[in-house]
Design an enzyme around this catalytic site. Sequence first.
Site, mmCIF file in Angstrom:
data_model
loop_
_atom_site.group_PDB
_atom_site.id
_atom_site.type_symbol
_atom_site.label_atom_id
_atom_site.label_comp_id
_atom_site.label_asym_id
_atom_site.label_seq_id
_atom_site.Cartn_x
_atom_site.Cartn_y
_atom_site.Cartn_z
ATOM 1 N N LYS A 1 -4.964 -1.707 -7.377
ATOM 2 C CA LYS A 1 -4.069 -0.536 -8.008
ATOM 3 C C LYS A 1 -2.941 -0.635 -8.019
ATOM 4 O O LYS A 1 -2.209 -0.339 -9.140
ATOM 5 C CB LYS A 1 -4.405 0.489 -7.097
ATOM 6 C CG LYS A 1 -5.609 1.191 -6.579
ATOM 7 C CD LYS A 1 -5.700 2.256 -5.859
ATOM 8 C CE LYS A 1 -5.212 2.239 -4.604
ATOM 9 N NZ LYS A 1 -6.073 1.507 -3.235
ATOM 10 N N ARG B 1 -7.659 11.130 -1.833
ATOM 11 C CA ARG B 1 -8.469 10.128 -1.202
ATOM 12 C C ARG B 1 -9.792 10.924 -0.752
ATOM 13 O O ARG B 1 -10.604 10.328 -0.219
ATOM 14 C CB ARG B 1 -7.762 9.526 -0.129
ATOM 15 C CG ARG B 1 -7.601 7.965 -0.306
ATOM 16 C CD ARG B 1 -6.925 7.536 0.999
ATOM 17 N NE ARG B 1 -6.465 6.066 0.818
ATOM 18 C CZ ARG B 1 -5.665 5.358 0.449
ATOM 19 N NH1 ARG B 1 -4.501 5.757 -0.227
ATOM 20 N NH2 ARG B 1 -5.719 3.993 0.733
ATOM 21 N N ARG C 1 0.793 -6.919 6.209
ATOM 22 C CA ARG C 1 0.565 -5.594 6.616
ATOM 23 C C ARG C 1 -0.356 -5.764 7.797
ATOM 24 O O ARG C 1 -1.373 -6.283 7.740
ATOM 25 C CB ARG C 1 0.048 -4.654 5.671
ATOM 26 C CG ARG C 1 1.340 -3.671 5.006
ATOM 27 C CD ARG C 1 0.835 -3.218 3.709
ATOM 28 N NE ARG C 1 -0.457 -2.311 3.881
ATOM 29 C CZ ARG C 1 -0.972 -1.752 2.822
ATOM 30 N NH1 ARG C 1 -0.288 -1.686 1.692
ATOM 31 N NH2 ARG C 1 -1.966 -1.171 2.953
ATOM 32 N N ARG D 1 -11.563 0.216 6.787
ATOM 33 C CA ARG D 1 -11.000 1.010 5.711
ATOM 34 C C ARG D 1 -12.095 1.016 4.569
ATOM 35 O O ARG D 1 -12.021 1.982 4.108
ATOM 36 C CB ARG D 1 -9.670 0.176 5.261
ATOM 37 C CG ARG D 1 -8.507 0.370 6.145
ATOM 38 C CD ARG D 1 -7.439 -0.562 5.827
ATOM 39 N NE ARG D 1 -6.785 -0.264 4.675
ATOM 40 C CZ ARG D 1 -5.745 -0.767 4.040
ATOM 41 N NH1 ARG D 1 -5.504 -2.161 4.423
ATOM 42 N NH2 ARG D 1 -5.100 -0.442 2.842
ATOM 43 N N ARG E 1 -3.065 -11.497 1.103
ATOM 44 C CA ARG E 1 -1.943 -10.815 0.335
ATOM 45 C C ARG E 1 -0.602 -10.803 1.333
ATOM 46 O O ARG E 1 -0.689 -10.620 2.500
ATOM 47 C CB ARG E 1 -2.509 -8.985 0.382
ATOM 48 C CG ARG E 1 -1.615 -8.368 -0.265
ATOM 49 C CD ARG E 1 -2.238 -7.120 -0.763
ATOM 50 N NE ARG E 1 -2.660 -5.939 0.240
ATOM 51 C CZ ARG E 1 -3.099 -4.999 -0.076
ATOM 52 N NH1 ARG E 1 -3.493 -4.435 -1.467
ATOM 53 N NH2 ARG E 1 -3.530 -4.125 0.820
HETATM 54 P P1 AMP Z 1 -2.459 2.325 1.015
HETATM 55 O O1 AMP Z 1 -1.354 1.578 0.911
HETATM 56 O O2 AMP Z 1 -2.818 3.210 -0.218
HETATM 57 O O3 AMP Z 1 -3.769 1.338 1.289
HETATM 58 O O4 AMP Z 1 -2.593 3.290 2.399
HETATM 59 C C1 AMP Z 1 -2.453 2.656 3.654
HETATM 60 C C2 AMP Z 1 -2.996 3.614 4.690
HETATM 61 O O5 AMP Z 1 -2.380 4.775 4.679
HETATM 62 C C3 AMP Z 1 -4.649 3.909 4.481
HETATM 63 O O6 AMP Z 1 -5.418 3.163 5.192
HETATM 64 C C4 AMP Z 1 -4.475 5.446 5.178
HETATM 65 O O7 AMP Z 1 -4.536 5.152 6.518
HETATM 66 C C5 AMP Z 1 -3.175 5.902 4.886
HETATM 67 N N1 AMP Z 1 -3.292 6.632 3.756
HETATM 68 C C6 AMP Z 1 -2.447 6.630 2.485
HETATM 69 N N2 AMP Z 1 -3.083 7.532 1.622
HETATM 70 C C7 AMP Z 1 -3.684 8.407 2.187
HETATM 71 C C8 AMP Z 1 -4.230 9.528 1.599
HETATM 72 N N3 AMP Z 1 -4.236 9.942 0.503
HETATM 73 N N4 AMP Z 1 -5.061 10.184 2.713
HETATM 74 C C9 AMP Z 1 -5.269 9.693 3.980
HETATM 75 N N5 AMP Z 1 -4.613 8.663 4.264
HETATM 76 C C10 AMP Z 1 -3.953 7.920 3.492
#
Ligand code: AMP
Length: 223
Positions: free
Chosen positions: A13, A89, A157, A168, A124
């Site tokens: 993404k 999400r 990360r 996840r 990554r």
């Molecule tokens: P990402 O960088 O988008 O993979 O997000 C990293 C982490 O942030 C995710 O694994 C969730 O713990 C949290 N997170 C990000 N966006 C959301 C969302 N829209 N709803 C709930 N948790 C989120």
Amino acid sequence: MHLALFGPPGAGKGTQAFFLRQSFGIPQFSTGDILRSAIESGEELGMQAKRNIEHGELVPDGIIIELVNRFLTQSKICSGGYILDGFPRTVEQAVALKKMGIRLDHVIEFSVPEKEIIRRISGRRIHPPSGRIYHIQFKPPKVEGKDDITGELLIQRQDDREEIVKKRLTIYREKTSSLIQYYCTWSESDNKNAPKYHNISGVGPVESIRQDLYKRLNGCSED
Ligand code: AMP
């Protein structure tokens, strides 16, 4: 152009959002990035979210919706188009987005098999200030461990560790099926304001995924 991108972690993404930002000159709004910077700056909201993120869990909807609401109000992001990356999400978040009157033209889901995701994520590396993403195998930096442009250190990360990624993915699978259902149903309705829903394979060369994506957004210029 008002877009929402979703897909499992490591589906690409961020990479595709980068192309879209360049082509359409629209900002990207990533809830993951905003949460990480809220954690770094020690904000209370960030502290509440930290534990969830480190354990590979979703941050509660209430926190996310408040964050998004605040961000959209402050940045006036709604005026000229945007890319929502990683939001919504859950169905609850999608409903809240609709209630806030946030327009969406296209909702795009990137699909990638779970085995492939784990391979991608374990390699990554990120340059936090710019968001540039590398991979030790597929897209290595010119100098190991350092950003190509600034020479600053790259990081892995916490939540990119394999056991956390598996968690996840499980949560993604559980939550996403109803979210997809929500957007498919809306997309197929007669409602003129309904966003178009697209499922795109996130497997293969980055350039062919990009071409597929632009074809789906057809009628929209690349330049
Ligand atoms: P990402 O960088 O988008 O993979 O997000 C990293 C982490 O942030 C995710 O694994 C969730 O713990 C949290 N997170 C990000 N966006 C959301 C969302 N829209 N709803 C709930 N948790 C989120």
